[in-house]
Design a protein around this motif. Structure first.
Motif, short mmCIF file in Angstrom:
data_model
loop_
_atom_site.label_atom_id
_atom_site.label_comp_id
_atom_site.label_asym_id
_atom_site.label_seq_id
_atom_site.Cartn_x
_atom_site.Cartn_y
_atom_site.Cartn_z
N ALA A 221 50.75 -25.80 98.87
CA ALA A 221 50.40 -24.38 98.98
C ALA A 221 51.10 -23.78 100.19
O ALA A 221 51.32 -24.45 101.19
CB ALA A 221 48.89 -24.23 99.11
N GLN A 222 51.44 -22.51 100.07
CA GLN A 222 52.12 -21.81 101.16
C GLN A 222 51.08 -21.33 102.18
O GLN A 222 50.04 -20.80 101.80
CB GLN A 222 52.86 -20.60 100.63
CG GLN A 222 53.65 -20.84 99.34
CD GLN A 222 54.79 -21.79 99.53
OE1 GLN A 222 54.61 -23.01 99.47
NE2 GLN A 222 55.96 -21.26 99.77
N SER A 223 51.40 -21.50 103.45
CA SER A 223 50.51 -20.97 104.48
C SER A 223 51.26 -20.81 105.79
O SER A 223 52.30 -21.43 106.00
CB SER A 223 49.29 -21.88 104.69
OG SER A 223 49.70 -23.11 105.25
N VAL A 224 50.72 -19.96 106.65
CA VAL A 224 51.22 -19.81 108.01
C VAL A 224 50.03 -19.85 108.95
O VAL A 224 48.92 -19.49 108.55
CB VAL A 224 52.01 -18.50 108.21
CG1 VAL A 224 53.35 -18.56 107.50
CG2 VAL A 224 51.21 -17.31 107.74
N ALA A 225 50.30 -20.26 110.17
CA ALA A 225 49.25 -20.30 111.18
C ALA A 225 49.76 -19.68 112.47
O ALA A 225 50.90 -19.92 112.88
CB ALA A 225 48.80 -21.75 111.43
N GLN A 226 48.92 -18.88 113.08
CA GLN A 226 49.23 -18.29 114.38
C GLN A 226 48.22 -18.85 115.35
O GLN A 226 47.05 -18.47 115.33
CB GLN A 226 49.17 -16.76 114.29
CG GLN A 226 50.23 -16.19 113.38
CD GLN A 226 50.19 -14.68 113.31
OE1 GLN A 226 49.97 -14.11 112.25
NE2 GLN A 226 50.44 -14.03 114.43
N PRO A 227 48.63 -19.79 116.20
CA PRO A 227 47.67 -20.54 117.01
C PRO A 227 47.04 -19.76 118.14
O PRO A 227 46.02 -20.18 118.69
CB PRO A 227 48.52 -21.69 117.55
CG PRO A 227 49.91 -21.17 117.55
CD PRO A 227 50.00 -20.27 116.37
N GLU A 228 47.60 -18.63 118.51
CA GLU A 228 47.09 -17.83 119.64
C GLU A 228 46.52 -16.51 119.14
O GLU A 228 47.19 -15.75 118.45
CB GLU A 228 48.20 -17.55 120.65
CG GLU A 228 48.84 -18.81 121.21
CD GLU A 228 50.21 -18.54 121.81
OE1 GLU A 228 50.49 -19.07 122.90
OE2 GLU A 228 51.00 -17.80 121.18
N ASP A 229 45.25 -16.27 119.47
CA ASP A 229 44.66 -14.98 119.11
C ASP A 229 45.25 -13.86 119.96
O ASP A 229 45.34 -12.72 119.51
CB ASP A 229 43.14 -15.01 119.32
CG ASP A 229 42.45 -15.91 118.33
OD1 ASP A 229 41.34 -16.39 118.64
OD2 ASP A 229 43.01 -16.15 117.24
N GLN A 230 45.63 -14.20 121.20
CA GLN A 230 46.08 -13.18 122.14
C GLN A 230 47.15 -13.78 123.04
O GLN A 230 47.07 -14.96 123.41
CB GLN A 230 44.88 -12.69 122.97
CG GLN A 230 45.19 -11.53 123.89
CD GLN A 230 43.91 -10.90 124.43
OE1 GLN A 230 43.12 -10.36 123.68
NE2 GLN A 230 43.74 -10.97 125.74
N VAL A 231 48.13 -12.95 123.38
CA VAL A 231 49.17 -13.33 124.32
C VAL A 231 49.29 -12.21 125.36
O VAL A 231 49.36 -11.03 124.98
CB VAL A 231 50.53 -13.52 123.61
CG1 VAL A 231 51.65 -13.67 124.63
CG2 VAL A 231 50.49 -14.74 122.69
N ASN A 232 49.27 -12.60 126.62
CA ASN A 232 49.40 -11.63 127.71
C ASN A 232 50.72 -11.87 128.44
O ASN A 232 51.05 -13.01 128.76
CB ASN A 232 48.24 -11.76 128.69
CG ASN A 232 46.90 -11.47 128.03
OD1 ASN A 232 46.75 -10.49 127.34
ND2 ASN A 232 45.93 -12.34 128.27
N VAL A 233 51.45 -10.79 128.69
CA VAL A 233 52.73 -10.92 129.38
C VAL A 233 52.96 -9.67 130.23
O VAL A 233 52.48 -8.58 129.89
CB VAL A 233 53.87 -11.14 128.35
CG1 VAL A 233 54.02 -9.93 127.46
CG2 VAL A 233 55.17 -11.47 129.04
N ALA A 234 53.65 -9.85 131.33
CA ALA A 234 53.98 -8.71 132.19
C ALA A 234 55.23 -8.01 131.68
O ALA A 234 56.15 -8.65 131.12
CB ALA A 234 54.20 -9.19 133.62
#
Lengths: 114, 114
Positions: free
Chosen positions: A1-14
């Motif tokens: 089955a096709q799937s994707v995962a985004q392991p970070e709910d949030q990313v903070n950067v300057a």
């Protein structure tokens, strides 16, 4: 089955620093991978896609994504973040045998601080 | 400006009521889609249509119905709304052709079922 995962709910950067938003995939066959961006109270907008060819794909607003087959990843990158890049980012993969339908990841909220 | 128009932009609805969300596109795209977006779950496909006169079920079709009488319009109907259908609903379209065309999204309908 096709799937994707985004392991970070949030990313903070300057602002001015490089940014990376991560996506890993699991697909049967050749991977077709997409990135979309969603600004507040708006629909998703297409950023870029990988179908075949160069592993580095360039897209809208200065974004690019690196396809890595050995790590089954398709991370979104930008060399220098802007405050206006703050938004929700989704990676997506088409359904198997129906390339017009997509599975979307759960999304990563990017916060770029001045 | 060409694109997708969704109506209404927001609605509060009593449980048990019938509701139709409207979606119109002026890009002459063959394929259209309805998604719901819930926090932490990304976008989930409800129904889709590859061309006028045909429809198909997505990941979460229960409680929803669609019709595709012509190329431009793709309404989504909740026959008897329930609180779990509280969500943001997005309509999208793409130029179908089997070569992974990106999807174009409307700005969503925010639906609250009480």
């Amino acid at each position: 089955a096709q799937s994707v995962a985004q392991p970070e709910d949030q990313v903070n950067v300057a602002e001015g620093n490089p940014l990376t938003v991560k996506c890993t995939y699991s697909v049967s066959g050749n991977p077709y991978l997409f990135w979309y961006v969603q600004y507040p109270n708006r629909g998703l907008q297409f950023l870029l896609k990988y179908i075949t060819g160069d592993n580095l794909v360039k897209g809208s607003y200065g974004f690019e994504a690196e396809f890595n087959k050995s790590q089954t990843s398709f991370h979104l990158k930008k060399p220098s973040a802007l405050v206006s890049d703050s938004a929700l980012y989704f990676c997506a993969v088409p359904f198997l045998y129906n390339f017009n339908k997509f599975y979307f990841g759960s999304g990563t909220k990017l916060n770029v601080k001045p | 400006i060409a694109g997708i128009t969704q109506a209404p932009t927001s609605q509060i609805l009593a449980a048990g009521r019938r509701m139709t969300l409207r979606c119109t596109q002026d890009m002459r795209h063959n394929a259209m889609y309805w998604y719901r977006q819930d926090l932490g779950l990304g976008l989930r496909l409800i129904h889709y249509s590859n061309t006028a006169g045909t429809t198909g079920k997505g990941e979460v079709p229960d409680g929803y119905s669609v019709s595709r009488a012509n190329t431009d319009d793709f309404p989504l109907t909740l026959a008897s709304a329930v609180p779990s259908q509280t969500s943001v609903y997005f309509c999208a379209s793409s130029a179908a052709g089997g070569d992974n065309q990106p999807q174009h999204f409307g700005d969503g309908t925010r639906l609250s079922i009480l």
